[in-house]
Write an enzyme that holds these catalytic residues in place. Structure first.
Site, PDB file in Angstrom:
ATOM      1  N   TYR A   1       6.491  -1.403  -1.551  1.00 26.35           N
ATOM      2  CA  TYR A   1       6.544  -1.707  -0.113  1.00 26.35           C
ATOM      3  C   TYR A   1       6.783  -3.200   0.103  1.00 26.35           C
ATOM      4  O   TYR A   1       7.684  -3.592   0.850  1.00 26.35           O
ATOM      5  CB  TYR A   1       5.230  -1.269   0.531  1.00 26.35           C
ATOM      6  CG  TYR A   1       5.164  -1.448   2.032  1.00 26.35           C
ATOM      7  CD1 TYR A   1       5.999  -0.723   2.885  1.00 26.35           C
ATOM      8  CD2 TYR A   1       4.234  -2.312   2.605  1.00 26.35           C
ATOM      9  CE1 TYR A   1       5.909  -0.864   4.271  1.00 26.35           C
ATOM     10  CE2 TYR A   1       4.131  -2.454   3.991  1.00 26.35           C
ATOM     11  CZ  TYR A   1       4.968  -1.727   4.812  1.00 26.35           C
ATOM     12  OH  TYR A   1       4.883  -1.869   6.181  1.00 26.35           O
ATOM     13  N   ASP A   2       5.984  -4.021  -0.574  1.00 26.29           N
ATOM     14  CA  ASP A   2       6.069  -5.471  -0.343  1.00 26.29           C
ATOM     15  C   ASP A   2       7.464  -6.004  -0.668  1.00 26.29           C
ATOM     16  O   ASP A   2       8.059  -6.749   0.114  1.00 26.29           O
ATOM     17  CB  ASP A   2       5.039  -6.221  -1.205  1.00 26.29           C
ATOM     18  CG  ASP A   2       3.610  -5.786  -0.931  1.00 26.29           C
ATOM     19  OD1 ASP A   2       3.409  -4.802  -0.194  1.00 26.29           O
ATOM     20  OD2 ASP A   2       2.682  -6.416  -1.475  1.00 26.29           O
TER      21      ASP A   2
ATOM     22  N   ARG B   1      -4.413   5.251   6.455  1.00 25.97           N
ATOM     23  CA  ARG B   1      -4.827   3.884   6.742  1.00 25.97           C
ATOM     24  C   ARG B   1      -6.240   3.889   7.321  1.00 25.97           C
ATOM     25  O   ARG B   1      -6.752   4.907   7.759  1.00 25.97           O
ATOM     26  CB  ARG B   1      -3.827   3.210   7.697  1.00 25.97           C
ATOM     27  CG  ARG B   1      -2.582   2.770   6.980  1.00 25.97           C
ATOM     28  CD  ARG B   1      -1.555   2.139   7.895  1.00 25.97           C
ATOM     29  NE  ARG B   1      -0.724   3.130   8.546  1.00 25.97           N
ATOM     30  CZ  ARG B   1       0.400   2.850   9.218  1.00 25.97           C
ATOM     31  NH1 ARG B   1       0.798   1.598   9.325  1.00 25.97           N
ATOM     32  NH2 ARG B   1       1.119   3.793   9.777  1.00 25.97           N
ATOM     33  N   VAL B   2      -6.834   2.702   7.344  1.00 22.47           N
ATOM     34  CA  VAL B   2      -8.251   2.632   7.684  1.00 22.47           C
ATOM     35  C   VAL B   2      -8.518   3.094   9.118  1.00 22.47           C
ATOM     36  O   VAL B   2      -9.533   3.747   9.375  1.00 22.47           O
ATOM     37  CB  VAL B   2      -8.808   1.215   7.399  1.00 22.47           C
ATOM     38  CG1 VAL B   2      -8.252   0.163   8.366  1.00 22.47           C
ATOM     39  CG2 VAL B   2     -10.308   1.213   7.410  1.00 22.47           C
TER      40      VAL B   2
ATOM     41  N   GLY C   1     -14.796   0.231  -1.893  1.00 26.89           N
ATOM     42  CA  GLY C   1     -15.386  -0.948  -2.544  1.00 26.89           C
ATOM     43  C   GLY C   1     -16.584  -1.432  -1.748  1.00 26.89           C
ATOM     44  O   GLY C   1     -17.391  -0.635  -1.247  1.00 26.89           O
TER      45      GLY C   1
ATOM     46  N   ASP D   1      -5.125  -4.836  -3.336  1.00 26.55           N
ATOM     47  CA  ASP D   1      -5.528  -4.764  -1.911  1.00 26.55           C
ATOM     48  C   ASP D   1      -5.755  -6.192  -1.401  1.00 26.55           C
ATOM     49  O   ASP D   1      -6.603  -6.906  -1.928  1.00 26.55           O
ATOM     50  CB  ASP D   1      -6.835  -3.962  -1.834  1.00 26.55           C
ATOM     51  CG  ASP D   1      -7.231  -3.575  -0.418  1.00 26.55           C
ATOM     52  OD1 ASP D   1      -6.382  -3.689   0.494  1.00 26.55           O
ATOM     53  OD2 ASP D   1      -8.389  -3.164  -0.231  1.00 26.55           O
ATOM     54  N   PRO D   2      -5.000  -6.641  -0.393  1.00 28.62           N
ATOM     55  CA  PRO D   2      -5.213  -7.999   0.118  1.00 28.62           C
ATOM     56  C   PRO D   2      -6.670  -8.190   0.578  1.00 28.62           C
ATOM     57  O   PRO D   2      -7.208  -7.346   1.302  1.00 28.62           O
ATOM     58  CB  PRO D   2      -4.240  -8.097   1.299  1.00 28.62           C
ATOM     59  CG  PRO D   2      -3.167  -7.105   0.973  1.00 28.62           C
ATOM     60  CD  PRO D   2      -3.874  -5.983   0.271  1.00 28.62           C
TER      61      PRO D   2
HETATM   62  P1  NAD Z   1       5.343   5.502  10.630  1.00 28.94           P
HETATM   63  O1  NAD Z   1       5.305   6.061   9.253  1.00 28.94           O
HETATM   64  O2  NAD Z   1       4.575   6.209  11.678  1.00 28.94           O
HETATM   65  O3  NAD Z   1       6.841   5.342  11.133  1.00 28.94           O
HETATM   66  C1  NAD Z   1       7.923   5.133  10.267  1.00 28.94           C
HETATM   67  C2  NAD Z   1       9.047   6.097  10.666  1.00 28.94           C
HETATM   68  O4  NAD Z   1      10.190   5.841   9.840  1.00 28.94           O
HETATM   69  C3  NAD Z   1       8.668   7.563  10.465  1.00 28.94           C
HETATM   70  O5  NAD Z   1       8.980   8.309  11.616  1.00 28.94           O
HETATM   71  C4  NAD Z   1       9.527   7.995   9.280  1.00 28.94           C
HETATM   72  O6  NAD Z   1       9.812   9.364   9.285  1.00 28.94           O
HETATM   73  C5  NAD Z   1      10.738   7.103   9.442  1.00 28.94           C
HETATM   74  N1  NAD Z   1      11.505   6.886   8.200  1.00 28.94           N
HETATM   75  C6  NAD Z   1      11.047   6.412   7.023  1.00 28.94           C
HETATM   76  N2  NAD Z   1      12.044   6.360   6.118  1.00 28.94           N
HETATM   77  C7  NAD Z   1      13.164   6.809   6.743  1.00 28.94           C
HETATM   78  C8  NAD Z   1      14.518   6.984   6.349  1.00 28.94           C
HETATM   79  N3  NAD Z   1      14.936   6.723   5.095  1.00 28.94           N
HETATM   80  N4  NAD Z   1      15.401   7.444   7.256  1.00 28.94           N
HETATM   81  C9  NAD Z   1      15.024   7.728   8.542  1.00 28.94           C
HETATM   82  N5  NAD Z   1      13.751   7.583   8.968  1.00 28.94           N
HETATM   83  C10 NAD Z   1      12.828   7.135   8.077  1.00 28.94           C
HETATM   84  O7  NAD Z   1       4.847   3.977  10.513  1.00 28.94           O
HETATM   85  P2  NAD Z   1       4.599   2.877  11.634  1.00 28.94           P
HETATM   86  O8  NAD Z   1       3.215   2.403  11.462  1.00 28.94           O
HETATM   87  O9  NAD Z   1       5.051   3.352  12.943  1.00 28.94           O
HETATM   88  O10 NAD Z   1       5.556   1.702  11.118  1.00 28.94           O
HETATM   89  C11 NAD Z   1       6.816   1.440  11.724  1.00 28.94           C
HETATM   90  C12 NAD Z   1       7.429   0.208  11.069  1.00 28.94           C
HETATM   91  O11 NAD Z   1       6.566  -0.919  11.269  1.00 28.94           O
HETATM   92  C13 NAD Z   1       7.626   0.336   9.562  1.00 28.94           C
HETATM   93  O12 NAD Z   1       8.828  -0.287   9.188  1.00 28.94           O
HETATM   94  C14 NAD Z   1       6.443  -0.417   8.991  1.00 28.94           C
HETATM   95  O13 NAD Z   1       6.722  -0.945   7.720  1.00 28.94           O
HETATM   96  C15 NAD Z   1       6.245  -1.509  10.035  1.00 28.94           C
HETATM   97  N6  NAD Z   1       4.862  -2.000  10.028  1.00 28.94           N
HETATM   98  C16 NAD Z   1       3.846  -1.267  10.576  1.00 28.94           C
HETATM   99  C17 NAD Z   1       2.544  -1.755  10.550  1.00 28.94           C
HETATM  100  C18 NAD Z   1       1.377  -1.014  11.161  1.00 28.94           C
HETATM  101  O14 NAD Z   1       0.255  -1.523  11.096  1.00 28.94           O
HETATM  102  N7  NAD Z   1       1.550   0.123  11.805  1.00 28.94           N
HETATM  103  C19 NAD Z   1       2.276  -2.988   9.939  1.00 28.94           C
HETATM  104  C20 NAD Z   1       3.331  -3.680   9.363  1.00 28.94           C
HETATM  105  C21 NAD Z   1       4.620  -3.195   9.428  1.00 28.94           C
HETATM  106  N1  UDP Z   2      -9.868   1.148   3.622  1.00 29.93           N
HETATM  107  C1  UDP Z   2     -11.169   1.660   3.564  1.00 29.93           C
HETATM  108  N2  UDP Z   2     -11.343   2.982   3.818  1.00 29.93           N
HETATM  109  C2  UDP Z   2     -10.332   3.832   4.139  1.00 29.93           C
HETATM  110  C3  UDP Z   2      -9.004   3.299   4.208  1.00 29.93           C
HETATM  111  C4  UDP Z   2      -8.811   1.953   3.939  1.00 29.93           C
HETATM  112  O1  UDP Z   2     -12.143   0.931   3.279  1.00 29.93           O
HETATM  113  O2  UDP Z   2     -10.597   5.034   4.372  1.00 29.93           O
HETATM  114  C5  UDP Z   2      -9.660  -0.303   3.406  1.00 29.93           C
HETATM  115  C6  UDP Z   2      -8.579  -0.676   2.412  1.00 29.93           C
HETATM  116  O3  UDP Z   2      -9.108  -0.732   1.090  1.00 29.93           O
HETATM  117  C7  UDP Z   2      -8.159  -2.059   2.919  1.00 29.93           C
HETATM  118  C8  UDP Z   2      -8.335  -1.956   4.434  1.00 29.93           C
HETATM  119  O4  UDP Z   2      -9.229  -0.856   4.642  1.00 29.93           O
HETATM  120  O5  UDP Z   2      -9.051  -3.056   2.424  1.00 29.93           O
HETATM  121  C9  UDP Z   2      -7.036  -1.706   5.179  1.00 29.93           C
HETATM  122  O6  UDP Z   2      -6.348  -0.677   4.543  1.00 29.93           O
HETATM  123  P1  UDP Z   2      -5.154   0.162   5.187  1.00 29.93           P
HETATM  124  O7  UDP Z   2      -4.890   1.315   4.300  1.00 29.93           O
HETATM  125  O8  UDP Z   2      -5.447   0.441   6.612  1.00 29.93           O
HETATM  126  O9  UDP Z   2      -3.863  -0.758   5.170  1.00 29.93           O
HETATM  127  P2  UDP Z   2      -3.451  -2.199   4.633  1.00 29.93           P
HETATM  128  O10 UDP Z   2      -3.950  -3.167   5.631  1.00 29.93           O
HETATM  129  O11 UDP Z   2      -4.070  -2.399   3.274  1.00 29.93           O
HETATM  130  O12 UDP Z   2      -1.986  -2.091   4.569  1.00 29.93           O
END
Ligand code: NAD
Ligand code: UDP
Length: 316
Positions: free
Chosen positions: A145-146, A186-187, A205, A277-278
């Site tokens: 991902y990163d 996610r959390v 943890g 994990d950050p």
């Molecule tokens: P999400 O998984 O709900 O949405 C992502 C969408 O992209 C999904 O509908 C999935 O089906 C679609 N998708 C993935 N790969 C695809 C592909 N190859 N072709 C077509 N569609 C595809 O996640 P989200 O939380 O809504 O995240 C949206 C964007 O924001 C992502 O790019 C994610 O990396 C970024 N983002 C989100 C967060 C957060 O906290 N929610 C944080 C950082 C970055």
């Molecule tokens: N985490 C947790 N319990 C859960 C899910 C996540 O303690 O059921 C922790 C995870 O280890 C991390 C933080 O919550 O330290 C945020 O994790 P998340 O999966 O939401 O996304 P991230 O911020 O790491 O992308």
């Protein structure tokens, strides 16, 4: 305006659709539902300003008609999502971004790339400013991902420099709200689902890692301000209210009300789930404040109440 949103059937993308359509724009969504759901956009299916195309953006595609903007949100986003789909995640930051930005280039549209605080890895600088280059383990399990997102930023900047395209990069910090998927992992969805089911809240943890949580309407507002701005360098969008995961569990319990019988349970998940994990994360939003006049408005308590109300409709 006519705007293409890749990943528009996901959590953030569907809220973006709602806002753009409410403002009278036309929206085209491209999504393959790898982590999103048709339910997130079902309420727009009879709207003549809304069009849906089922497609994997890792394969080339085109869209009929003019476009003013392409917003590329398509990517698995949760650790569970990208650990289950490592190759598709790497590809979407490479082939997917290339295919999407080529659509924008051919249409003379502006292009916004959804990036992430994960480009900072497990950060050695705190809070994280956009000038920080990050601390990413390029062969760790999270690297799919990163590094995908770091490559996506690199590609976006190459198009800016090569074609002088109006490109935008938003570095999104932890965002939450209704329509996060039940099994997202996610959390926020985990704790909220557990709270509405009166199940234990699973803190991984010692729960001392920190995060800062931004409500989705604030995020969408920042994203659109950036899209229509002239800023081509990355901008952090997130809520700077930082807390430990343990304190966040307490906040969810409290927002769920006195009837919530959930205990807080410390567990050791599968090693891959917490590898790299950050440990600390908080956005420095000085640039968003000064360039976009943006800052978050929705407090954690309000945002959690709305998220809990949504999860009560899907998780009980
Ligand atoms: P999400 O998984 O709900 O949405 C992502 C969408 O992209 C999904 O509908 C999935 O089906 C679609 N998708 C993935 N790969 C695809 C592909 N190859 N072709 C077509 N569609 C595809 O996640 P989200 O939380 O809504 O995240 C949206 C964007 O924001 C992502 O790019 C994610 O990396 C970024 N983002 C989100 C967060 C957060 O906290 N929610 C944080 C950082 C970055
Ligand atoms: N985490 C947790 N319990 C859960 C899910 C996540 O303690 O059921 C922790 C995870 O280890 C991390 C933080 O919550 O330290 C945020 O994790 P998340 O999966 O939401 O996304 P991230 O911020 O790491 O992308």
């Amino acid at each position: 305006m006519r705007i293409l949103i890749t990943g528009g059937a996901g959590f953030i993308g569907s809220h973006l659709c709602d806002r753009l359509l409410a403002e009278g724009n036309q929206v085209v969504v491209v999504d393959n539902f790898i982590t999103g759901s048709p339910k997130n956009i079902a309420h727009h299916q009879n709207n003549p300003n809304f069009q849906f195309i089922k497609h994997d953006i890792n394969e080339p595609f085109d869209v009929d008609g003019p476009l003013d903007a392409v917003m590329n949100l398509a990517s698995p986003a949760s650790p569970v999502g990208y650990l289950d789909n490592p190759i598709a995640t790497l590809r979407v930051g490479a082939h997917g971004v290339y295919n999407s930005i080529e659509v924008a280039r051919k249409k003379n549209a502006r292009f916004l790339q959804a990036s992430t605080s994960e480009v900072y890895g497990d950060p050695l600088e705190h809070p994280q400013r956009e000038t920080y280059w990050g601390n990413v383990n390029c062969i760790g399990v999270r690297s799919v991902y990163d590094e995908s997102k770091r490559f996506a930023e690199s590609m976006t900047m190459a198009y800016y420099r090569t074609y002088n395209m109006p490109t935008r990069i938003i570095r999104i910090f932890n965002t939450y709200g209704p329509r996060m998927a039940l099994d997202d992992g996610r959390v926020v969805p985990n704790f909220v689902k557990q709270a509405v089911r009166n199940e234990p809240l699973t803190v991984y943890g010692d729960g001392q890692a920190t995060r800062a949580f931004c409500y989705v309407s604030d995020l969408v507002d920042g994203m659109l301000r950036l899209l229509w701005s002239n800023e081509f360098m990355p901008v952090n969008i997130g809520n700077p209210r930082e807390m430990t995961v343990y304190d966040f569990a307490l906040a969810v319990k409290s927002a769920a009300g006195p009837d919530c019988g959930s205990e807080i349970k410390f567990i050791q998940p599968h090693a891959a789930r917490i590898s790299d994990d950050p440990q600390r994360r908080r956005p420095d939003i000085t640039r968003a404040q000064s360039i976009l006049g943006w800052e978050p408005k929705v407090g954690l308590e309000d945002g959690l109440r709305q998220t809990i109300a949504y999860f009560k409709t899907i998780a009980v």
